[in-house]
Motif scaffolding. Structure first.
Motif, mmCIF file in Angstrom:
data_model
loop_
_atom_site.group_PDB
_atom_site.id
_atom_site.type_symbol
_atom_site.label_atom_id
_atom_site.label_comp_id
_atom_site.label_asym_id
_atom_site.label_seq_id
_atom_site.Cartn_x
_atom_site.Cartn_y
_atom_site.Cartn_z
ATOM 1 N N GLY A 109 0.785 -1.224 0.000
ATOM 2 C CA GLY A 109 0.000 0.000 0.000
ATOM 3 C C GLY A 109 0.818 1.276 0.000
ATOM 4 O O GLY A 109 0.259 2.360 -0.122
ATOM 5 N N LEU A 110 2.127 1.163 0.162
ATOM 6 C CA LEU A 110 2.984 2.355 0.130
ATOM 7 C C LEU A 110 3.389 2.648 -1.310
ATOM 8 O O LEU A 110 3.584 1.737 -2.109
ATOM 9 C CB LEU A 110 4.235 2.145 0.988
ATOM 10 N N SER A 111 3.554 3.909 -1.612
ATOM 11 C CA SER A 111 3.973 4.287 -2.965
ATOM 12 C C SER A 111 5.423 3.891 -3.197
ATOM 13 O O SER A 111 6.199 3.714 -2.240
ATOM 14 C CB SER A 111 3.837 5.800 -3.156
ATOM 15 N N ALA A 112 5.812 3.759 -4.448
ATOM 16 C CA ALA A 112 7.199 3.431 -4.805
ATOM 17 C C ALA A 112 8.141 4.498 -4.262
ATOM 18 O O ALA A 112 9.245 4.185 -3.803
ATOM 19 C CB ALA A 112 7.339 3.305 -6.319
ATOM 20 N N GLU A 113 7.703 5.740 -4.266
ATOM 21 C CA GLU A 113 8.529 6.840 -3.752
ATOM 22 C C GLU A 113 8.759 6.699 -2.248
ATOM 23 O O GLU A 113 9.868 6.879 -1.759
ATOM 24 C CB GLU A 113 7.846 8.172 -4.061
ATOM 25 N N THR A 114 7.728 6.340 -1.515
ATOM 26 C CA THR A 114 7.848 6.143 -0.066
ATOM 27 C C THR A 114 8.772 4.975 0.241
ATOM 28 O O THR A 114 9.630 5.055 1.128
ATOM 29 C CB THR A 114 6.462 5.907 0.565
ATOM 30 N N VAL A 115 8.609 3.875 -0.483
ATOM 31 C CA VAL A 115 9.460 2.701 -0.281
ATOM 32 C C VAL A 115 10.919 3.056 -0.585
ATOM 33 O O VAL A 115 11.825 2.685 0.169
ATOM 34 C CB VAL A 115 8.989 1.505 -1.137
ATOM 35 N N ALA A 116 11.168 3.788 -1.669
ATOM 36 C CA ALA A 116 12.531 4.190 -2.019
ATOM 37 C C ALA A 116 13.129 5.058 -0.907
ATOM 38 O O ALA A 116 14.296 4.888 -0.531
ATOM 39 C CB ALA A 116 12.540 4.938 -3.345
ATOM 40 N N GLY A 117 12.337 5.960 -0.358
ATOM 41 C CA GLY A 117 12.817 6.796 0.741
ATOM 42 C C GLY A 117 13.138 5.975 1.978
ATOM 43 O O GLY A 117 14.145 6.201 2.653
ATOM 44 N N PHE A 118 12.284 5.002 2.268
ATOM 45 C CA PHE A 118 12.501 4.112 3.398
ATOM 46 C C PHE A 118 13.811 3.338 3.235
ATOM 47 O O PHE A 118 14.615 3.240 4.155
ATOM 48 C CB PHE A 118 11.311 3.155 3.512
ATOM 49 N N ARG A 119 14.034 2.809 2.036
ATOM 50 C CA ARG A 119 15.267 2.056 1.777
ATOM 51 C C ARG A 119 16.499 2.958 1.877
ATOM 52 O O ARG A 119 17.554 2.527 2.357
ATOM 53 C CB ARG A 119 15.209 1.382 0.411
ATOM 54 N N THR A 120 16.379 4.195 1.446
ATOM 55 C CA THR A 120 17.489 5.147 1.552
ATOM 56 C C THR A 120 17.857 5.373 3.018
ATOM 57 O O THR A 120 19.029 5.381 3.393
ATOM 58 C CB THR A 120 17.130 6.485 0.870
ATOM 59 N N VAL A 121 16.837 5.542 3.861
ATOM 60 C CA VAL A 121 17.082 5.729 5.292
ATOM 61 C C VAL A 121 17.729 4.480 5.887
ATOM 62 O O VAL A 121 18.708 4.577 6.646
ATOM 63 C CB VAL A 121 15.762 6.068 6.031
ATOM 64 N N LEU A 122 17.227 3.292 5.546
ATOM 65 C CA LEU A 122 17.822 2.056 6.059
ATOM 66 C C LEU A 122 19.278 1.914 5.626
ATOM 67 O O LEU A 122 20.134 1.517 6.426
ATOM 68 C CB LEU A 122 17.024 0.834 5.596
ATOM 69 N N ASP A 123 19.553 2.210 4.369
ATOM 70 C CA ASP A 123 20.931 2.127 3.875
ATOM 71 C C ASP A 123 21.838 3.096 4.635
ATOM 72 O O ASP A 123 22.961 2.760 4.989
ATOM 73 C CB ASP A 123 20.991 2.405 2.369
ATOM 74 N N ALA A 124 21.348 4.308 4.878
ATOM 75 C CA ALA A 124 22.144 5.295 5.618
ATOM 76 C C ALA A 124 22.396 4.829 7.048
ATOM 77 O O ALA A 124 23.507 4.955 7.568
ATOM 78 C CB ALA A 124 21.431 6.648 5.615
ATOM 79 N N LEU A 125 21.379 4.272 7.685
ATOM 80 C CA LEU A 125 21.554 3.755 9.041
ATOM 81 C C LEU A 125 22.539 2.600 9.074
ATOM 82 O O LEU A 125 23.346 2.477 9.998
ATOM 83 C CB LEU A 125 20.210 3.302 9.611
ATOM 84 N N GLY A 126 22.491 1.759 8.042
ATOM 85 C CA GLY A 126 23.407 0.620 7.960
ATOM 86 C C GLY A 126 24.859 1.048 7.807
ATOM 87 O O GLY A 126 25.759 0.374 8.274
ATOM 88 N N LYS A 127 25.098 2.175 7.185
ATOM 89 C CA LYS A 127 26.468 2.665 6.984
ATOM 90 C C LYS A 127 27.076 3.206 8.250
ATOM 91 O O LYS A 127 28.275 3.309 8.383
ATOM 92 C CB LYS A 127 26.491 3.725 5.885
ATOM 93 N N GLU A 128 26.224 3.548 9.234
ATOM 94 C CA GLU A 128 26.723 4.073 10.506
ATOM 95 C C GLU A 128 27.320 2.986 11.377
ATOM 96 O O GLU A 128 28.037 3.261 12.305
ATOM 97 C CB GLU A 128 25.603 4.789 11.247
ATOM 98 N N GLY A 129 27.033 1.739 11.078
ATOM 99 C CA GLY A 129 27.588 0.625 11.844
ATOM 100 C C GLY A 129 26.674 0.212 12.981
ATOM 101 O O GLY A 129 25.661 0.842 13.242
ATOM 102 N N PRO A 130 27.067 -0.893 13.699
ATOM 103 C CA PRO A 130 26.220 -1.418 14.776
ATOM 104 C C PRO A 130 26.183 -0.490 15.973
ATOM 105 O O PRO A 130 26.976 0.318 16.210
ATOM 106 C CB PRO A 130 26.858 -2.751 15.150
#
Length: 130
Positions: A109-130
């Motif tokens: 139910g989320l738009s492709a734009e919202t999903v892309a933004g969500f993935r961008t945030v997850l990727d950025a958080l993942g780069k910060e490390g554990p």
């Protein structure tokens, strides 16, 4: 960090992972072992957001259950590669499928734009490390 969803807890428990480790795996699903037949402990830890020293106890449980083997790294005696066994492949597949289903339901139910933004945030958080 929020707890892993119930289906992820059940699938991960069968593989010997604790709740925080299953939660991290939910975010690292795109780095699953199916695409890489073996990894070093350091790379595996980076993929799931865990320190190698923390990951060692999880790998010990998976090895005792026959789901993985530790293999010597060719050309580097200090390095060990983690490989799925015959029994580990279906277990990993069940976990992957469970996580894919959870992801699908969460993003439904989320738009492709919202999903892309969500993935961008997850990727950025993942780069910060554990």
């Amino acid at each position: 960090m929020a707890a892993a969803p119930p289906a992820a807890r059940r699938a991960g428990a069968a593989a010997g992972a604790t709740d925080p480790q299953r939660t991290r795996a939910c975010g690292a699903r795109r780095t699953c072992p199916r695409r890489r037949p073996s990894r070093t402990i350091s790379r595996l830890g980076a993929a799931v957001g865990s320190r190698p020293s923390t990951l060692t106890s999880v790998l010990d449980r998976l090895e005792r259950r026959g789901h993985i083997v530790r293999a010597k790294q060719v050309g580097d005696r200090r390095s060990v590669r983690i490989e799925l066994t015959e029994s580990g492949r279906p277990a990993a597949s069940r976990i992957r499928d469970t996580l894919a289903g959870l992801e699908s339901r969460a993003l439904n139910g989320l738009s492709a734009e919202t999903v892309a933004g969500f993935r961008t945030v997850l990727d950025a958080l993942g780069k910060e490390g554990p």
